[in-house]
Design a protein around this motif. Structure first.
Motif, short mmCIF file in Angstrom:
data_model
loop_
_atom_site.label_atom_id
_atom_site.label_comp_id
_atom_site.label_asym_id
_atom_site.label_seq_id
_atom_site.Cartn_x
_atom_site.Cartn_y
_atom_site.Cartn_z
N HIS A 130 -4.73 -2.90 -12.18
CA HIS A 130 -3.32 -3.01 -12.56
C HIS A 130 -2.44 -2.01 -11.81
CE1 HIS A 130 0.13 -3.95 -15.00
NE2 HIS A 130 0.30 -2.66 -15.23
N ASP A 131 -2.94 -0.81 -11.58
CA ASP A 131 -2.16 0.22 -10.91
C ASP A 131 -2.61 0.48 -9.47
OD1 ASP A 131 -0.54 0.71 -13.15
OD2 ASP A 131 -2.11 1.96 -14.04
N LEU A 132 -3.36 -0.45 -8.88
CA LEU A 132 -3.82 -0.28 -7.51
C LEU A 132 -2.63 -0.10 -6.57
CD1 LEU A 132 -6.16 -0.44 -5.38
CD2 LEU A 132 -5.67 -2.90 -5.27
N PRO A 133 -2.58 1.01 -5.83
CA PRO A 133 -1.47 1.19 -4.90
C PRO A 133 -1.54 0.16 -3.77
CG PRO A 133 -2.87 3.15 -4.96
CD PRO A 133 -3.48 2.14 -5.86
N VAL A 134 -0.37 -0.38 -3.41
CA VAL A 134 -0.29 -1.40 -2.37
C VAL A 134 0.73 -0.98 -1.33
CG1 VAL A 134 0.33 -3.80 -1.87
CG2 VAL A 134 -0.92 -3.25 -3.97
N ILE A 135 0.32 -1.10 -0.07
CA ILE A 135 1.24 -0.97 1.06
C ILE A 135 1.38 -2.37 1.65
CG2 ILE A 135 1.61 -0.02 3.37
CD1 ILE A 135 0.11 2.49 2.47
N ALA A 136 2.59 -2.86 1.73
CA ALA A 136 2.85 -4.20 2.24
C ALA A 136 3.47 -4.14 3.63
CB ALA A 136 3.78 -4.96 1.29
N LEU A 137 3.13 -5.12 4.45
CA LEU A 137 3.68 -5.23 5.79
C LEU A 137 4.56 -6.46 5.85
CD1 LEU A 137 0.36 -4.53 7.73
CD2 LEU A 137 2.04 -2.89 6.88
N ALA A 138 5.83 -6.26 6.17
CA ALA A 138 6.81 -7.35 6.21
C ALA A 138 7.08 -7.76 7.65
CB ALA A 138 8.09 -6.92 5.53
N ALA A 139 7.55 -8.98 7.82
CA ALA A 139 7.75 -9.55 9.15
C ALA A 139 8.69 -8.72 10.01
CB ALA A 139 8.26 -10.97 9.03
N ASP A 140 9.94 -8.61 9.62
CA ASP A 140 10.87 -7.89 10.47
C ASP A 140 12.02 -7.26 9.70
OD1 ASP A 140 12.42 -10.02 9.78
OD2 ASP A 140 12.49 -10.90 11.77
#
Length: 105
Positions: free
Chosen positions: A55-65
């Motif tokens: 539930h609290d897993l840290p996430v780093i997201a990569l976005a297109a632009d």
């Protein structure tokens, strides 16, 4: 020490994370693209949030632009800690990984 497991789609990530949670061997961090070939990243992240140990897993997201509203949605909808735009600055990614893992200690 860092172990990196690459995946090609959200379904693979969900299967691994469900197995990891069942075995109480959850990862420390998830780095994911917001554009996945088999499902929308929001769907994958919402399913991850339903798995109690993750539930609290840290996430780093990569976005297109950064041209659209992906980064703001990432923070509000999926509880993403960091959203980086492409083209990716690897030094910045490394720094954000370090900061995110340090915050978890």
């Amino acid at each position: 020490q860092v172990n990196v497991l690459p995946f090609g789609c959200g379904g693979e990530v969900l299967r691994l994370l469900e197995d990891s949670a069942a075995n109480q061997a959850c990862p420390d961090l998830l780095i994911t693209d917001l554009h996945l070939p088999d499902m929308h990243a929001w769907e994958m992240l919402s399913k991850i949030r339903e798995i109690q140990p993750l539930h609290d897993l840290p996430v780093i997201a990569l976005a297109a632009d950064g041209a659209d509203d992906e980064p703001s949605l990432a923070f509000s909808v999926a509880a993403v800690r960091v959203c980086l735009n492409r083209p990716l600055n690897y030094a910045l990614l490394r720094q954000r990984v370090y900061e995110t893992l340090k915050d978890e200690d």
